[in-house]
Design an enzyme around this catalytic site. Structure first.
Site, PDB file in Angstrom:
ATOM      1  N   VAL A  83      -7.093   3.538   1.717  1.00  0.00           N
ATOM      2  CA  VAL A  83      -7.332   2.176   1.232  1.00  0.00           C
ATOM      3  C   VAL A  83      -8.516   1.546   1.981  1.00  0.00           C
ATOM      4  O   VAL A  83      -8.511   1.471   3.215  1.00  0.00           O
ATOM      5  CB  VAL A  83      -6.078   1.304   1.399  1.00  0.00           C
ATOM      6  CG1 VAL A  83      -6.340  -0.109   0.874  1.00  0.00           C
ATOM      7  CG2 VAL A  83      -4.896   1.937   0.675  1.00  0.00           C
ATOM      8  N   LYS A  84      -9.504   1.104   1.218  1.00  0.00           N
ATOM      9  CA  LYS A  84     -10.686   0.475   1.813  1.00  0.00           C
ATOM     10  C   LYS A  84     -10.418  -1.023   1.991  1.00  0.00           C
ATOM     11  O   LYS A  84      -9.984  -1.698   1.046  1.00  0.00           O
ATOM     12  CB  LYS A  84     -11.902   0.657   0.905  1.00  0.00           C
ATOM     13  CG  LYS A  84     -13.010   1.495   1.508  1.00  0.00           C
ATOM     14  CD  LYS A  84     -14.249   1.436   0.644  1.00  0.00           C
ATOM     15  CE  LYS A  84     -15.294   2.408   1.108  1.00  0.00           C
ATOM     16  NZ  LYS A  84     -16.531   2.314   0.310  1.00  0.00           N
ATOM     17  N   ILE A  85     -10.675  -1.512   3.199  1.00  0.00           N
ATOM     18  CA  ILE A  85     -10.415  -2.914   3.539  1.00  0.00           C
ATOM     19  C   ILE A  85     -11.693  -3.511   4.120  1.00  0.00           C
ATOM     20  O   ILE A  85     -12.283  -2.911   5.028  1.00  0.00           O
ATOM     21  CB  ILE A  85      -9.308  -3.013   4.609  1.00  0.00           C
ATOM     22  CG1 ILE A  85      -8.013  -2.275   4.177  1.00  0.00           C
ATOM     23  CG2 ILE A  85      -9.049  -4.465   4.964  1.00  0.00           C
ATOM     24  CD1 ILE A  85      -7.063  -3.054   3.333  1.00  0.00           C
TER      25      ILE A  85
END
Ligand code: G3P
Length: 220
Positions: A83-85
């Site tokens: 997951v890219k944050i």
């Protein structure tokens, strides 16, 4: 050094993967929008192509609780989703929670060593400094990767540096010299890494000399 494809284009991913050097894929909302397809369907198709190799998919929420909920949803799409944050305070709050739950994260839009240090402290799996965009601002982007590699090594952080916004092969080579773990590159950059005019010219000469010999032997 691992090579990730920085694209959501299925044909580019398939073509690059056939060269045997692809270790994963990164996407972001712009790359997804460029394909004009449903986000979930695109990510799931890329995840299936990659098998157990990581595929980054970015949240679009900007509050921690909403990011966490979105991340949990994305993580359920496939086991290889990362997951890219974005590197904002709310994002680091989310990374802290997600890393404790075993959800892999890629902290993106990193432009300083301070941001990279905060990402590692939050427990990020990956940290993505954007080289090309820093160079667009006449900033020493390579120096940032060198600093991050040193900081992560000093304190034994497990966070891996993904060199992002890579615009040319030199971005990959120079940061590989400084120990960046991953480079995520557009198809064009990976394609460029293979080629050199002297290689083409040398191969042409080898084959011409070989064929000339075969002809001469055929005449004897
Ligand atoms: O992974 C980040 C990358 O997609 C951004 O690239 O060229 O838009 O700075 P660029």
């Amino acid at each position: 050094m691992k090579f990730f494809m920085d694209t959501a284009n299925i044909e580019e991913i398939k073509r690059a993967d056939s060269w045997g050097v692809v270790d994963g894929v990164t996407t972001n909302p712009t790359l997804i929008a460029r394909e004009g397809r449903d986000f979930e369907a695109t990510v799931k198709e890329i995840c299936a192509l990659m098998g157990n190799r990581p595929v980054s998919a970015e949240v679009v929420s900007t509050e921690a609780d909403a990011m966490i909920a979105e991340a949990r949803k994305l993580a359920k799409w496939a086991d290889n989703v990362v997951v890219k944050i974005p590197m904002i305070k709310e994002g680091m709050k989310a990374v802290k929670v997600l890393s404790a739950e075993g959800i892999r994260t890629n902290v993106t839009l990193v432009f300083t060593a301070a941001q990279g240090l905060l990402a590692a402290k939050a427990g990020a799996t990956y940290c993505s400094p954007f080289l090309g965009r820093l160079e667009d601002m006449a900033t020493d982007a390579m120096g940032l990767v060198k600093q991050l590699a040193q900081i992560y090594s000093n304190y034994g952080y497990k966070t891996q540096i993904i060199v992002a916004s890579a615009r040319r092969p030199e971005h990959v080579v120079q940061t590989a010299c400084w120990g960046a773990h991953v480079a995520t590159v557009p198809f064009k950059v990976l394609d460029q890494m293979f080629g050199h005019p002297l290689t083409d010219r040398g191969l042409e000469a080898f084959l011409a000399d070989w064929n000339k010999l075969q002809e001469e032997l055929g005449k004897q």
